[in-house]
Design a protein around this motif. Structure first.
Motif, PDB file in Angstrom:
ATOM      1  N   TRP A 140      -4.708   9.328   1.000  1.00  0.00           N
ATOM      2  CA  TRP A 140      -4.801  10.524   1.994  1.00  0.00           C
ATOM      3  C   TRP A 140      -5.824  10.082   2.985  1.00  0.00           C
ATOM      4  O   TRP A 140      -6.793   9.892   2.768  1.00  0.00           O
ATOM      5  CB  TRP A 140      -5.183  11.652   1.452  1.00  0.00           C
ATOM      6  CG  TRP A 140      -3.933  12.581   0.609  1.00  0.00           C
ATOM      7  CD1 TRP A 140      -3.947  12.662  -0.715  1.00  0.00           C
ATOM      8  CD2 TRP A 140      -2.753  12.979   1.120  1.00  0.00           C
ATOM      9  NE1 TRP A 140      -3.009  13.374  -1.197  1.00  0.00           N
ATOM     10  CE2 TRP A 140      -1.901  13.508  -0.085  1.00  0.00           C
ATOM     11  CE3 TRP A 140      -1.960  13.066   2.347  1.00  0.00           C
ATOM     12  CZ2 TRP A 140      -0.651  13.769  -0.020  1.00  0.00           C
ATOM     13  CZ3 TRP A 140      -0.561  13.542   2.326  1.00  0.00           C
ATOM     14  CH2 TRP A 140      -0.235  14.116   1.249  1.00  0.00           C
ATOM     15  N   ASP A 189      -5.429  11.355  -4.325  1.00  0.00           N
ATOM     16  CA  ASP A 189      -4.508  10.272  -4.186  1.00  0.00           C
ATOM     17  C   ASP A 189      -3.315  10.493  -5.122  1.00  0.00           C
ATOM     18  O   ASP A 189      -2.051  10.163  -4.674  1.00  0.00           O
ATOM     19  CB  ASP A 189      -5.140   9.026  -4.495  1.00  0.00           C
ATOM     20  CG  ASP A 189      -5.930   8.299  -3.412  1.00  0.00           C
ATOM     21  OD1 ASP A 189      -5.988   8.873  -2.300  1.00  0.00           O
ATOM     22  OD2 ASP A 189      -6.677   7.523  -3.821  1.00  0.00           O
ATOM     23  N   GLN A 193      -0.084  12.154  -3.723  1.00  0.00           N
ATOM     24  CA  GLN A 193       0.537  11.366  -2.591  1.00  0.00           C
ATOM     25  C   GLN A 193       1.601  10.627  -3.291  1.00  0.00           C
ATOM     26  O   GLN A 193       1.246   9.598  -3.942  1.00  0.00           O
ATOM     27  CB  GLN A 193      -0.525  10.661  -1.859  1.00  0.00           C
ATOM     28  CG  GLN A 193      -0.179  10.193  -0.372  1.00  0.00           C
ATOM     29  CD  GLN A 193       1.004   9.328  -0.213  1.00  0.00           C
ATOM     30  OE1 GLN A 193       2.062   9.198  -0.556  1.00  0.00           O
ATOM     31  NE2 GLN A 193       0.344   8.556   0.699  1.00  0.00           N
ATOM     32  N   HIS A 236       3.155   4.082   4.750  1.00  0.00           N
ATOM     33  CA  HIS A 236       2.083   4.709   3.967  1.00  0.00           C
ATOM     34  C   HIS A 236       1.216   5.581   4.799  1.00  0.00           C
ATOM     35  O   HIS A 236       0.898   6.920   4.691  1.00  0.00           O
ATOM     36  CB  HIS A 236       1.226   3.798   3.127  1.00  0.00           C
ATOM     37  CG  HIS A 236       0.497   4.094   2.254  1.00  0.00           C
ATOM     38  ND1 HIS A 236       0.601   3.958   0.893  1.00  0.00           N
ATOM     39  CD2 HIS A 236      -0.600   5.061   2.169  1.00  0.00           C
ATOM     40  CE1 HIS A 236      -0.376   4.467   0.152  1.00  0.00           C
ATOM     41  NE2 HIS A 236      -1.011   5.072   0.923  1.00  0.00           N
ATOM     42  N   GLU A 283       0.593   9.964   5.354  1.00  0.00           N
ATOM     43  CA  GLU A 283      -0.426  10.634   4.755  1.00  0.00           C
ATOM     44  C   GLU A 283      -1.638  10.921   5.615  1.00  0.00           C
ATOM     45  O   GLU A 283      -2.480  11.569   5.472  1.00  0.00           O
ATOM     46  CB  GLU A 283      -1.156   9.798   3.595  1.00  0.00           C
ATOM     47  CG  GLU A 283      -1.771   8.273   3.737  1.00  0.00           C
ATOM     48  CD  GLU A 283      -2.294   7.604   2.670  1.00  0.00           C
ATOM     49  OE1 GLU A 283      -3.119   6.854   2.923  1.00  0.00           O
ATOM     50  OE2 GLU A 283      -1.925   7.829   1.674  1.00  0.00           O
ATOM     51  N   SER A 284      -1.825   9.605   6.725  1.00  0.00           N
ATOM     52  CA  SER A 284      -2.994  10.159   7.697  1.00  0.00           C
ATOM     53  C   SER A 284      -2.339  10.630   9.143  1.00  0.00           C
ATOM     54  O   SER A 284      -2.724  11.742   9.530  1.00  0.00           O
ATOM     55  CB  SER A 284      -3.415   8.766   7.683  1.00  0.00           C
ATOM     56  OG  SER A 284      -4.165   8.258   6.607  1.00  0.00           O
ATOM     57  N   ILE A 336       3.994  17.675   3.386  1.00  0.00           N
ATOM     58  CA  ILE A 336       2.581  17.813   3.547  1.00  0.00           C
ATOM     59  C   ILE A 336       1.611  18.972   2.688  1.00  0.00           C
ATOM     60  O   ILE A 336       0.795  18.641   2.248  1.00  0.00           O
ATOM     61  CB  ILE A 336       2.115  17.411   4.896  1.00  0.00           C
ATOM     62  CG1 ILE A 336       2.385  16.084   5.272  1.00  0.00           C
ATOM     63  CG2 ILE A 336       0.575  17.558   4.863  1.00  0.00           C
ATOM     64  CD1 ILE A 336       1.929  14.890   4.611  1.00  0.00           C
ATOM     65  N   THR A 395      -0.378  18.221  -0.643  1.00  0.00           N
ATOM     66  CA  THR A 395      -2.010  18.710  -0.863  1.00  0.00           C
ATOM     67  C   THR A 395      -2.516  19.916  -1.244  1.00  0.00           C
ATOM     68  O   THR A 395      -3.512  19.933  -1.912  1.00  0.00           O
ATOM     69  CB  THR A 395      -2.363  18.489   0.969  1.00  0.00           C
ATOM     70  OG1 THR A 395      -1.641  19.617   1.576  1.00  0.00           O
ATOM     71  CG2 THR A 395      -2.340  17.186   1.557  1.00  0.00           C
TER      72      THR A 395
END
Length: 342
Positions: free
Chosen positions: A25, A180, A183, A209, A213-214, A280, A284
């Motif tokens: 993440w 992690d 995810q 990826h 996540e980013s 998301i 999270t």
């Protein structure tokens, strides 16, 4: 302890940036996960951690800095702790309760494959399978031990400030792996683009990826307010801790294709897409809830007397001793019978 590390980490600003590599993440998500977990600790939990919430959230991505090729010994040891690529070791019906037993089982399979499929053998090792659940439960054990020491010191009216700060960093350390693990692309061989047969024509580009996540977490400005309503009550207080972590990772794996389908549809380019946002938020929030639950469980367990095992797990004459690993695999963990007072 980690005194000098804490002095340095405490000086970091909230805008701390990691190298632009898809490790887990992104910085925002890891920080929000940890902040949410700490703020959600109930009154019967380790509330002293709330005083260190900034340290924990700002340290949330520190384990990714240990994975640079410029520090090869650190990288080799650390890389596997961030993944759990279950399809790669499907020959194991039940993962062993020992990191070393797991590694040896992989090596035996590696040796078997060498004769018939050298390409497959080259990836039958911890670098291509991951060791994430072991990193989590090992961190959990550190927390229980040091929280027990905090209780003992408080009973003697000793100052526990330094140890509490150490525990806060351990929470961030373990919390990174918990994050992690939520995810979906950290629990699959398809972590950096789809591999193998691809009938649905999912992308094989490793950039997927980071897009999920980013970039997407940044695009929607992920915030604690998005997660808190989704946490639910404290859970995971019963049952074996290792098995609970494995189940948590299995749940994350259910969303692997969902990430790829969203990417294929263009949803990860649209910050207003409700399905992408919800995935998301859900993932999270699952991480924040799991971190809160493990931290609370560690605190409750620390109030119990240490279990006395009459046999030394490192003694070759102990029942269940594995001569290949030099120890007896961990027994099923006990669950705190109730929520002891602080």
């Amino acid at each position: 302890m980690f005194k000098h590390r804490f002095l340095w980490v405490a000086a970091l600003s909230a805008s701390f940036l990691l190298p632009q590599t898809s490790y887990g993440w992104g910085g925002r998500a890891h920080s929000v996960i940890d902040q949410t977990a700490i703020d959600a600790i109930p009154t019967d939990g380790p509330v002293f951690l709330k005083q260190h919430a900034a340290l924990i959230s700002q340290s949330a991505s520190i384990p990714d800095t240990w994975r640079a090729s410029s520090e090869p010994f650190s990288k080799i040891a650390e890389d596997p702790n961030h993944g759990w690529f279950r399809e790669q070791f499907a020959f194991m019906k039940i993962p062993p309760r020992s990191r070393y037993e797991f590694i040896l089982a992989l090596y035996r399979e590696h040796e078997r494959l060498l004769a018939t499929n050298p390409a497959a053998a080259s990836r039958m090792n911890v670098r291509w399978t991951g060791t994430l659940p072991y990193a989590v439960v090992e961190g959990y054990g550190h927390l229980v031990a040091d929280m027990r020491l905090i209780r003992e010191m408080k009973a003697k009216s000793l100052n526990t400030n330094t140890l509490e700060t150490d525990v806060a960093f351990m929470v961030a350390w373990m919390g990174h792996y918990v994050g992690d693990g939520s995810q979906p692309l950290h629990v699959t061989i398809h972590h950096d683009g789809w591999v193998g047969p691809n009938p649905k024509n999912y992308t094989r580009n490793p950039a997927v990826h980071g897009r999920f996540e980013s970039r997407y977490a940044d695009m929607i400005a992920l915030d604690e307010a998005d997660l808190l309503p989704r946490l639910g009550a404290v859970a995971h207080q019963n049952g074996d801790v290792f098995n609970e972590v494995i189940s948590y990772l299995d749940r994350s794996h259910q969303d692997v294709e969902k990430v790829y389908a969203l990417d294929k549809s263009g949803a990860l380019d649209d910050p207003k897409n409700p399905k992408a946002r919800e995935l998301i938020y859900e993932r999270t929030a699952a991480a924040a809830a799991m971190l809160r639950d493990l931290v609370c469980r560690a605190w409750h367990e620390s109030a119990l007397p240490p279990e006395v095992n009459n046999s030394d797990p490192t003694n070759p004459s102990s029942p269940g001793y594995d001569s290949a690993t030099g120890s007896v695999p961990a027994a099923l963990a006990r669950a705190p019978a109730s929520s002891p007072a602080n």
